[in-house]
Write a protein that holds these residues in place. Structure first.
Motif, PDB file in Angstrom:
ATOM      1  N   ARG A 305       0.856  -1.178   0.000  1.00  0.00           N
ATOM      2  CA  ARG A 305       0.000   0.000   0.000  1.00  0.00           C
ATOM      3  C   ARG A 305       0.901   1.241   0.000  1.00  0.00           C
ATOM      4  N   TYR A 306       0.634   2.118  -0.983  1.00  0.00           N
ATOM      5  CA  TYR A 306       1.390   3.363  -1.079  1.00  0.00           C
ATOM      6  C   TYR A 306       0.455   4.496  -0.650  1.00  0.00           C
ATOM      7  N   SER A 307       0.953   5.374   0.192  1.00  0.00           N
ATOM      8  CA  SER A 307       0.078   6.433   0.692  1.00  0.00           C
ATOM      9  C   SER A 307       0.875   7.703   0.961  1.00  0.00           C
ATOM     10  N   PHE A 308       0.138   8.818   0.896  1.00  0.00           N
ATOM     11  CA  PHE A 308       0.653  10.124   1.313  1.00  0.00           C
ATOM     12  C   PHE A 308      -0.281  10.614   2.409  1.00  0.00           C
ATOM     13  N   ASP A 309       0.219  10.690   3.610  1.00  0.00           N
ATOM     14  CA  ASP A 309      -0.612  11.064   4.756  1.00  0.00           C
ATOM     15  C   ASP A 309      -0.358  12.530   5.088  1.00  0.00           C
ATOM     16  N   LEU A 311      -0.707  15.098   2.927  1.00  0.00           N
ATOM     17  CA  LEU A 311      -0.453  15.947   1.759  1.00  0.00           C
ATOM     18  C   LEU A 311      -1.734  16.650   1.322  1.00  0.00           C
ATOM     19  N   ALA A 312      -2.851  15.955   1.399  1.00  0.00           N
ATOM     20  CA  ALA A 312      -4.148  16.589   1.129  1.00  0.00           C
ATOM     21  C   ALA A 312      -4.530  17.446   2.333  1.00  0.00           C
ATOM     22  N   SER A 313      -4.779  18.732   2.092  1.00  0.00           N
ATOM     23  CA  SER A 313      -5.061  19.661   3.181  1.00  0.00           C
ATOM     24  C   SER A 313      -5.880  20.829   2.655  1.00  0.00           C
ATOM     25  N   LEU A 314      -6.116  21.814   3.529  1.00  0.00           N
ATOM     26  CA  LEU A 314      -6.904  22.981   3.150  1.00  0.00           C
ATOM     27  C   LEU A 314      -6.094  24.260   3.060  1.00  0.00           C
ATOM     28  N   GLY A 315      -4.899  24.233   3.537  1.00  0.00           N
ATOM     29  CA  GLY A 315      -4.141  25.481   3.562  1.00  0.00           C
ATOM     30  C   GLY A 315      -2.667  25.215   3.361  1.00  0.00           C
ATOM     31  N   GLY A 316      -1.852  26.084   3.951  1.00  0.00           N
ATOM     32  CA  GLY A 316      -0.417  25.909   3.837  1.00  0.00           C
ATOM     33  C   GLY A 316       0.154  26.654   2.668  1.00  0.00           C
ATOM     34  N   PRO A 317       1.410  26.367   2.299  1.00  0.00           N
ATOM     35  CA  PRO A 317       2.068  27.072   1.190  1.00  0.00           C
ATOM     36  C   PRO A 317       1.418  26.711  -0.142  1.00  0.00           C
ATOM     37  N   ASP A 318       1.743  27.505  -1.177  1.00  0.00           N
ATOM     38  CA  ASP A 318       1.159  27.282  -2.494  1.00  0.00           C
ATOM     39  C   ASP A 318       1.602  25.968  -3.114  1.00  0.00           C
ATOM     40  N   GLU A 319       2.783  25.468  -2.737  1.00  0.00           N
ATOM     41  CA  GLU A 319       3.261  24.207  -3.312  1.00  0.00           C
ATOM     42  C   GLU A 319       4.027  23.416  -2.259  1.00  0.00           C
ATOM     43  N   ILE A 320       3.770  22.112  -2.203  1.00  0.00           N
ATOM     44  CA  ILE A 320       4.456  21.202  -1.292  1.00  0.00           C
ATOM     45  C   ILE A 320       5.004  20.042  -2.109  1.00  0.00           C
ATOM     46  N   GLY A 321       6.283  19.720  -1.913  1.00  0.00           N
ATOM     47  CA  GLY A 321       6.849  18.544  -2.568  1.00  0.00           C
ATOM     48  C   GLY A 321       7.948  18.909  -3.530  1.00  0.00           C
ATOM     49  N   PRO A 322       8.411  17.898  -4.247  1.00  0.00           N
ATOM     50  CA  PRO A 322       7.908  16.521  -4.255  1.00  0.00           C
ATOM     51  C   PRO A 322       8.294  15.743  -2.983  1.00  0.00           C
ATOM     52  N   VAL A 323       7.378  14.873  -2.565  1.00  0.00           N
ATOM     53  CA  VAL A 323       7.624  14.020  -1.405  1.00  0.00           C
ATOM     54  C   VAL A 323       7.415  12.572  -1.829  1.00  0.00           C
ATOM     55  N   GLN A 324       8.074  11.660  -1.118  1.00  0.00           N
ATOM     56  CA  GLN A 324       7.976  10.232  -1.429  1.00  0.00           C
ATOM     57  C   GLN A 324       6.817   9.600  -0.661  1.00  0.00           C
ATOM     58  N   ALA A 325       6.234   8.588  -1.239  1.00  0.00           N
ATOM     59  CA  ALA A 325       5.101   7.900  -0.629  1.00  0.00           C
ATOM     60  C   ALA A 325       5.554   7.021   0.533  1.00  0.00           C
ATOM     61  N   ASN A 326       4.647   6.850   1.474  1.00  0.00           N
ATOM     62  CA  ASN A 326       4.864   5.853   2.524  1.00  0.00           C
ATOM     63  C   ASN A 326       4.568   4.476   1.958  1.00  0.00           C
ATOM     64  N   LEU A 327       5.458   3.517   2.243  1.00  0.00           N
ATOM     65  CA  LEU A 327       5.264   2.143   1.783  1.00  0.00           C
ATOM     66  C   LEU A 327       4.789   1.294   2.950  1.00  0.00           C
ATOM     67  N   GLU A 328       3.659   0.606   2.770  1.00  0.00           N
ATOM     68  CA  GLU A 328       3.102  -0.242   3.814  1.00  0.00           C
ATOM     69  C   GLU A 328       2.841  -1.633   3.257  1.00  0.00           C
ATOM     70  N   PRO A 419       1.359  -0.389 -13.055  1.00  0.00           N
ATOM     71  CA  PRO A 419       0.463   0.614 -12.453  1.00  0.00           C
ATOM     72  C   PRO A 419       0.296   0.365 -10.957  1.00  0.00           C
ATOM     73  N   LEU A 420      -0.011   1.440 -10.221  1.00  0.00           N
ATOM     74  CA  LEU A 420      -0.152   1.350  -8.770  1.00  0.00           C
ATOM     75  C   LEU A 420      -1.399   2.089  -8.322  1.00  0.00           C
ATOM     76  N   GLU A 421      -1.945   1.637  -7.192  1.00  0.00           N
ATOM     77  CA  GLU A 421      -2.977   2.397  -6.491  1.00  0.00           C
ATOM     78  C   GLU A 421      -2.319   3.120  -5.325  1.00  0.00           C
ATOM     79  N   VAL A 422      -2.570   4.420  -5.229  1.00  0.00           N
ATOM     80  CA  VAL A 422      -1.955   5.254  -4.203  1.00  0.00           C
ATOM     81  C   VAL A 422      -3.067   5.938  -3.416  1.00  0.00           C
ATOM     82  N   GLN A 423      -2.940   5.922  -2.098  1.00  0.00           N
ATOM     83  CA  GLN A 423      -3.924   6.573  -1.233  1.00  0.00           C
ATOM     84  C   GLN A 423      -3.425   7.949  -0.829  1.00  0.00           C
ATOM     85  N   LEU A 424      -4.299   8.936  -0.978  1.00  0.00           N
ATOM     86  CA  LEU A 424      -4.035  10.301  -0.522  1.00  0.00           C
ATOM     87  C   LEU A 424      -4.921  10.537   0.698  1.00  0.00           C
TER      88      LEU A 424
END
Length: 471
Positions: A305-309, A311-328, A419-424
């Motif tokens: 399972r690949y996920s970004f915990d 990264l989805a948000s409502l505010g913060g700076p105009d751009e974040i990343g690139p960041v690597q996915a968490n591997l589970e 191909p991969l499924e990634v959770q945001l």
């Protein structure tokens, strides 16, 4: 064999019929007829130690050797296989045959004063009398009083008449009354600090996505006590304790060993805990760590399972990343004929990179809590090198003092050849309303939303959404 719990009340009927003089006897581990260790996961163990004791009619004082030095006296229970045997008293005696106690016993008595010539190394021994130890050593030597003289004190013999009072070893002293002379089997059941066990797992991840899970138990004997040929039982789960003493540090140079076994009986549920009767007879040396094979589960379906915990948000700076996915790595503790609850411990994951040859590689480790049959095991194995994402804020509009709208775009890149499924995963304030989204979300909790994005091989996928927050 029917064993009776001995209490002080059980001895009352014997007290008037027995002489006051007590027969004293050492009861060593050579008299042992059975030993059971039930080890818990919070530094505690329950010991049942069975020994044969030759009793005389009347009062018997037994010095029980080979018990844990961290025995919890209030937990001690004494059982007997014979009628007419009653418990009178029990006490823990400390080891007091040491230099300080010996010198205290010799105050006012004759000792030997030994000095060494620094040039020749020749020793001279003179008789002296020990006057005091308070604030230092005070000796009377050949008519003079010497304060802290250089040299050392020697004794010709142990002091009298307290020779029996000084003990080289501490231990348990038990006083029993017996209605008649007989041999009796006594069982000493007690709790002790200083022992522990933990679960260690090896997860072999096959190329077909299945996992073989091998569970081992690592036993730690932090005591100075040797437990020989003990039947081993393990309790998984927490037990309440009024106070917990920190376990002592392992001795340097401690022994380590491994015991293998073919099968372990399925655990027995006891309340909210599980009892494993290993069926093993083991010997634990002082300071030893021993590893025991517990069970093995094979061909468990698993998924990466690949996920970004966050990264989805409502505010913060105009751009974040690139960041690597968490591997589970995620799999269920299977409910089948060989089902086993998984005690809390550490899982180390090894992956076979080739179906035909090559050694597996270590891909990470993670801790798990107590997992029942059918429960999910979720292992975080670090960062995924080939899966990255960038988040950009696309819009932000304040609707008043207590409301605003925010939009975001998250682009996920997959550098792998499949191909991969990634959770945001995003955490949003309660009451957040998703106004627009390019992919449907899943509401996991009141404040946690998850989007699942399918990313093509060597390609990218994009999620966009706009949300309104009303405080």
């Amino acid at each position: 064999m029917n064993f009776r719990l001995l209490t002080a009340a059980a001895a009352l009927s014997l007290l008037l019929a027995t002489p006051a003089a007590a027969v004293e006897r050492d009861l060593s581990t050579e008299a042992q007829r059975g030993l059971t260790l039930t080890v818990y996961q919070n530094g505690l163990a329950l010991v049942h130690d069975r020994r044969w004791a030759p009793l005389v009619a009347g009062r018997n004082t037994l010095q029980i050797e080979g018990l844990s030095e961290q025995l919890i006296l209030g937990s001690l229970r004494v059982y007997s296989s014979e009628e007419g045997v009653g418990l009178v008293a029990r006490s823990l005696r400390a080891a007091d045959l040491n230099p300080s106690r010996l010198l205290e016993e010799m105050v006012g008595r004759r000792v030997l004063y030994v000095t060494t010539n620094p040039n020749t190394g020749e020793e001279t021994t003179r008789p002296a009398r020990l006057l005091s130890l308070h604030g230092g050593l005070v000796l009377e030597i050949e008519g003079r009083v010497e304060l802290n003289p250089p040299g050392r004190i020697a004794l010709e013999a142990l002091p009298e008449p307290n020779e029996q009072a000084l003990r080289a070893k501490g231990g348990l002293e038990v006083t029993l009354d017996s209605a008649e002379a007989r041999p009796a089997e006594l069982t000493f059941g007690y709790l002790t600090d200083g022992m522990n066990w933990q679960a260690d797992y090896v997860a072999d991840l096959a190329p077909d996505g299945t996992v073989d899970l091998t569970a081992h138990v690592t036993l730690s004997n932090n005591l100075r006590t040797r437990f020989a040929f003990a039947d081993l039982r393990l309790v998984a789960g927490e037990v309440s304790r009024k106070s917990l003493a920190p376990p002592p540090m392992m001795a340097r140079g401690q022994a380590e060993s491994m015991v293998a076994m073919d099968t372990v009986m399925a655990p027995v549920e006891t309340g909210d805990r599980y009892l494993y009767d290993t069926g093993l007879e083991i010997t634990l040396e002082p300071g030893e760590r021993k590893q025991v094979a517990l069970f093995q589960l094979t061909d468990i379906p698993a998924e990466r399972r690949y996920s970004f915990d966050g990264l989805a948000s409502l505010g913060g700076p105009d751009e974040i990343g690139p960041v690597q996915a968490n591997l589970e790595l995620v799999f269920d503790n299977p409910a089948r004929t060989d089902e086993r609850p998984l005690p809390a411990g550490t899982i180390r994951v090894y992956e076979a990179l080739d179906e035909d040859e090559g050694q597996p590689v270590f891909t990470g480790e993670a801790g798990i809590g107590h997992t029942p049959v059918g429960g999910e095991v979720e292992l975080s194995l670090g960062r995924a090198f080939d899966v990255t994402a960038v988040a950009r804020r696309t819009t932000f509009e304040r609707l008043g003092d207590r409301a605003f709208e925010s939009g975001q775009e998250i682009q996920v890149t997959n550098a792998k050849s499949e191909p991969l499924e990634v959770q945001l995963i995003g955490r949003f304030p309660r009451g957040t309303q998703i106004l627009e989204e390019s992919l449907p979300h899943e509401q996991r909790t009141a404040e946690r939303l998850t989007w699942t994005v399918t990313v093509p091989a060597n390609g990218t996928a994009t999620l966009t959404y706009r949300a309104r927050v009303q405080n």
